[in-house]
Structure formats: C-alpha cells, structure tokens
Design a protein around this motif. Structure first.
Motif, PDB file in Angstrom:
ATOM      1  N   ALA A  55       0.824  -1.202   0.000  1.00  0.00           N
ATOM      2  CA  ALA A  55       0.000   0.000   0.000  1.00  0.00           C
ATOM      3  C   ALA A  55       0.856   1.249   0.000  1.00  0.00           C
ATOM      4  O   ALA A  55       1.996   1.260   0.460  1.00  0.00           O
ATOM      5  N   ALA A  56       0.257   2.325  -0.509  1.00  0.00           N
ATOM      6  CA  ALA A  56       0.899   3.624  -0.497  1.00  0.00           C
ATOM      7  C   ALA A  56      -0.173   4.680  -0.313  1.00  0.00           C
ATOM      8  O   ALA A  56      -1.294   4.523  -0.791  1.00  0.00           O
ATOM      9  N   PRO A  57       0.127   5.775   0.411  1.00  0.00           N
ATOM     10  CA  PRO A  57      -0.849   6.851   0.536  1.00  0.00           C
ATOM     11  C   PRO A  57      -1.253   7.346  -0.841  1.00  0.00           C
ATOM     12  O   PRO A  57      -0.417   7.614  -1.696  1.00  0.00           O
ATOM     13  N   SER A  58      -2.544   7.458  -1.088  1.00  0.00           N
ATOM     14  CA  SER A  58      -3.033   7.768  -2.422  1.00  0.00           C
ATOM     15  C   SER A  58      -2.576   9.120  -2.927  1.00  0.00           C
ATOM     16  O   SER A  58      -2.325   9.304  -4.107  1.00  0.00           O
ATOM     17  N   ASP A  59      -2.495  10.103  -2.040  1.00  0.00           N
ATOM     18  CA  ASP A  59      -2.201  11.449  -2.490  1.00  0.00           C
ATOM     19  C   ASP A  59      -0.775  11.596  -2.996  1.00  0.00           C
ATOM     20  O   ASP A  59      -0.419  12.609  -3.571  1.00  0.00           O
ATOM     21  N   SER A  60       0.062  10.563  -2.776  1.00  0.00           N
ATOM     22  CA  SER A  60       1.433  10.638  -3.269  1.00  0.00           C
ATOM     23  C   SER A  60       1.484  10.675  -4.786  1.00  0.00           C
ATOM     24  O   SER A  60       2.474  11.086  -5.376  1.00  0.00           O
ATOM     25  N   ASP A  61       0.386  10.237  -5.454  1.00  0.00           N
ATOM     26  CA  ASP A  61       0.368  10.275  -6.910  1.00  0.00           C
ATOM     27  C   ASP A  61      -0.470  11.432  -7.438  1.00  0.00           C
ATOM     28  O   ASP A  61      -0.787  11.486  -8.620  1.00  0.00           O
ATOM     29  N   GLY A  62      -0.830  12.361  -6.534  1.00  0.00           N
ATOM     30  CA  GLY A  62      -1.585  13.517  -6.959  1.00  0.00           C
ATOM     31  C   GLY A  62      -3.045  13.243  -7.222  1.00  0.00           C
ATOM     32  O   GLY A  62      -3.736  14.061  -7.828  1.00  0.00           O
ATOM     33  N   SER A  63      -3.543  12.126  -6.746  1.00  0.00           N
ATOM     34  CA  SER A  63      -4.933  11.753  -7.013  1.00  0.00           C
ATOM     35  C   SER A  63      -5.922  12.544  -6.176  1.00  0.00           C
ATOM     36  O   SER A  63      -7.101  12.608  -6.500  1.00  0.00           O
ATOM     37  N   GLY A  64      -5.453  13.105  -5.067  1.00  0.00           N
ATOM     38  CA  GLY A  64      -6.340  13.813  -4.163  1.00  0.00           C
ATOM     39  C   GLY A  64      -7.013  12.902  -3.155  1.00  0.00           C
ATOM     40  O   GLY A  64      -7.741  13.377  -2.286  1.00  0.00           O
ATOM     41  N   LEU A  65      -6.795  11.599  -3.255  1.00  0.00           N
ATOM     42  CA  LEU A  65      -7.393  10.646  -2.337  1.00  0.00           C
ATOM     43  C   LEU A  65      -6.623  10.612  -1.021  1.00  0.00           C
ATOM     44  O   LEU A  65      -5.397  10.698  -1.003  1.00  0.00           O
ATOM     45  N   SER A  66      -7.344  10.458   0.075  1.00  0.00           N
ATOM     46  CA  SER A  66      -6.688  10.393   1.382  1.00  0.00           C
ATOM     47  C   SER A  66      -6.456   8.957   1.830  1.00  0.00           C
ATOM     48  O   SER A  66      -5.649   8.706   2.716  1.00  0.00           O
ATOM     49  N   GLY A  67      -7.195   8.012   1.235  1.00  0.00           N
ATOM     50  CA  GLY A  67      -7.066   6.616   1.616  1.00  0.00           C
ATOM     51  C   GLY A  67      -5.833   5.966   1.020  1.00  0.00           C
ATOM     52  O   GLY A  67      -4.994   6.621   0.399  1.00  0.00           O
ATOM     53  N   ILE A  68      -5.745   4.658   1.190  1.00  0.00           N
ATOM     54  CA  ILE A  68      -4.585   3.880   0.763  1.00  0.00           C
ATOM     55  C   ILE A  68      -4.919   3.105  -0.503  1.00  0.00           C
ATOM     56  O   ILE A  68      -5.965   2.454  -0.594  1.00  0.00           O
ATOM     57  N   VAL A  69      -4.030   3.171  -1.483  1.00  0.00           N
ATOM     58  CA  VAL A  69      -4.175   2.405  -2.721  1.00  0.00           C
ATOM     59  C   VAL A  69      -3.177   1.261  -2.704  1.00  0.00           C
ATOM     60  O   VAL A  69      -1.991   1.470  -2.446  1.00  0.00           O
ATOM     61  N   ARG A  70      -3.664   0.055  -2.952  1.00  0.00           N
ATOM     62  CA  ARG A  70      -2.781  -1.105  -3.047  1.00  0.00           C
ATOM     63  C   ARG A  70      -2.507  -1.403  -4.509  1.00  0.00           C
ATOM     64  O   ARG A  70      -3.393  -1.330  -5.357  1.00  0.00           O
ATOM     65  N   SER A  71      -1.262  -1.698  -4.801  1.00  0.00           N
ATOM     66  CA  SER A  71      -0.870  -1.930  -6.188  1.00  0.00           C
ATOM     67  C   SER A  71      -0.138  -3.262  -6.317  1.00  0.00           C
ATOM     68  O   SER A  71       0.832  -3.513  -5.601  1.00  0.00           O
ATOM     69  N   PRO A  72      -0.654  -4.127  -7.238  1.00  0.00           N
ATOM     70  CA  PRO A  72      -1.862  -3.944  -8.046  1.00  0.00           C
ATOM     71  C   PRO A  72      -3.118  -4.062  -7.191  1.00  0.00           C
ATOM     72  O   PRO A  72      -3.089  -4.637  -6.106  1.00  0.00           O
ATOM     73  N   ALA A  73      -4.208  -3.514  -7.706  1.00  0.00           N
ATOM     74  CA  ALA A  73      -5.461  -3.553  -6.964  1.00  0.00           C
ATOM     75  C   ALA A  73      -5.920  -4.995  -6.794  1.00  0.00           C
ATOM     76  O   ALA A  73      -6.049  -5.721  -7.787  1.00  0.00           O
ATOM     77  N   PRO A  74      -6.151  -5.450  -5.578  1.00  0.00           N
ATOM     78  CA  PRO A  74      -6.601  -6.830  -5.375  1.00  0.00           C
ATOM     79  C   PRO A  74      -7.962  -7.078  -6.021  1.00  0.00           C
ATOM     80  O   PRO A  74      -8.867  -6.243  -5.939  1.00  0.00           O
ATOM     81  N   ALA A  75      -8.092  -8.213  -6.683  1.00  0.00           N
ATOM     82  CA  ALA A  75      -9.385  -8.631  -7.229  1.00  0.00           C
ATOM     83  C   ALA A  75     -10.134  -9.349  -6.127  1.00  0.00           C
ATOM     84  O   ALA A  75      -9.723 -10.412  -5.676  1.00  0.00           O
ATOM     85  N   VAL A  76     -11.225  -8.746  -5.664  1.00  0.00           N
ATOM     86  CA  VAL A  76     -11.922  -9.279  -4.504  1.00  0.00           C
ATOM     87  C   VAL A  76     -13.298  -9.840  -4.847  1.00  0.00           C
ATOM     88  O   VAL A  76     -13.989 -10.349  -3.963  1.00  0.00           O
TER      89      VAL A  76
END
Length: 241
Positions: A55-76
């Motif tokens: 995971a990485a803080p979402s806003d690190s990519d300039g997305s404006g999101l405050s939550g956490i993005v996991r890469s690659p996105a898990p297929a749930v």
C-alpha cells in the motif's frame, strides 16, 4: 462534483448477489462475552494504524485521495456470502456499473472500533447527500460479520442503525468466510477465555470496491468523515468518466 447517472437503471439496494470481500491487514482488539467462533490462521496482533505491505498513501500520486491504494489492486469479487438482510439470497461484493461499494468486516459486540467506523461512514454519506442529493444511490454499504456465532440474527438491524440501507452478510461456514476474506488480506480471531469471555481481534479497515470487483481504496481506522466523503466523490467521478 456532478456525476453522470445515465448508466444507472436503479440503485443497488435490491440486488440479490454480490461477492464477499473481506479486507484488512492488521487487527484491532475488541472484547465481549458468550459463544466462540473460529479464527483465521493468519490472524495476529497489530495496531489499527498499520498498513499493508503493498500500500501507499493515495495522495502521493496527486490523485487527491486520502485513503490507501494497493498496487496492483486486489481482485476481490469472487466469493458470494449469504445475505442476512434478505435471507435465502447471496451477495457478492462488486459495485454496480458506475458505482462504489463500501465494505466493512466487524461484529456487533465490538465496543469501539466498529461503531466508530460505521458512525464515521454514516456521517460521510450524509455529507455527500447534503451536498448532492441522490449521489448516495451510487454507493452501497455492506458489512460482514467475523463473529457469526453471535451475529447472524442481529447484524442486519445493527448495521442499518448506522447506514439505513446497508446490507448485512454472514455465514457459519468458516471455510467460506475465510475464502471471502483472503483476497483482501483480512485477519480476524475469535476466542473464548477461561472465564467464558469472548475476545475478537479483526482488521479495522474500511474498503471501497469498484464495478470490476477490485479493491480501489482502503481507509484506516480513524479516517475523518470529510476525507471519506471526498474520496468517495473522487472515486464516483472516475467511474462516471
């Protein structure tokens, strides 16, 4: 932001099928009493502020999101769980086209983490609906119990006391629950102490799932309602693009 709802024929409230995505990477300790249930072999102690390794803080990519993005996105989106809201049906966790599904795994006897998280989510949804009436028709809330031994009869009214149209899911089939939890990395542990007290540890995160059945965002325990609302608005804007 304004969102194109032209692709929506109806809100997701009445759907009969959805996939059980349990996701969390750390455990929050809670207490209780009564009967015991099974635990996940991967469960372990942890702080509610811990984050997944991918995971990485979402806003690190300039997305404006405050939550956490996991890469690659898990297929749930792969395992269906029984609905406690509409008994006799099964529910999968996958948003309707253009929508977002918010998923939480917890239990009704949780003294603090669960009610705090659900209250914050409810406040976020109220904020969104106030600013743009009708937008919450694009968002469904689903809660899965990790304590089925005590929750199967009471989870539905519990979760709707926080979010009025939320869907409750649960199963006494330990293997099925674990199968649903695995794609998210959810951990939980339900155990009975010598004095009969039940203790439950569970991952305290809140999850956003898109219409592809992918985990697109994770909120840590304590995320502010304003941040959750802003993130949901951004995610819906992306879905409607």
């Amino acid at each position: 932001m304004k969102h194109d709802r032209s692709r929506w024929s109806a809100p997701r409230r009445g759907r009969l099928v959805a996939i059980a995505s349990v996701a969390a990477i750390t455990l929050a300790a809670c207490g209780g009493s009564s009967d015991s249930t099974a635990s996940d072999d991967d469960a372990g102690a942890g702080s509610p502020d811990a984050t997944p390794d991918d995971a990485a803080p979402s806003d690190s990519d300039g997305s404006g999101l405050s939550g956490i993005v996991r890469s690659p996105a898990p297929a749930v989106g792969g395992t269906a769980l029984p609905s406690l809201t509409e008994p006799g049906t099964e529910v999968e966790f996958r948003a309707e086209p253009g929508g977002i599904e918010v998923v939480y795994f917890g239990f009704t006897n949780c003294p603090d983490v669960c009610p705090t998280t659900l209250s914050d989510l409810g406040a976020a949804l109220n904020r969104l609906e106030r600013d743009e009436p009708g937008i919450t028709d694009l968002i469904e809330t689903t809660m899965v119990t990790v304590d089925p031994g005590r929750d199967l009869d009471v989870l539905a009214p519990y979760v709707t006391s926080f979010v009025s149209d939320a869907v409750a899911l649960g199963t006494s089939d330990e293997a099925l629950l674990m199968e649903a939890a695995e794609p998210f990395g959810v951990s939980y542990d339900v155990r009975t102490l010598d004095d009969g007290t039940i203790e439950v540890d569970h991952s305290p995160f809140l999850y956003a799932v898109d219409d592809q059945g992918e985990l697109v965002l994770t909120w840590q325990f304590g995320a502010a309602p304003s941040d959750i609302a802003n993130d949901l608005d951004i995610l819906l804007e992306r879905e409607s693009a």
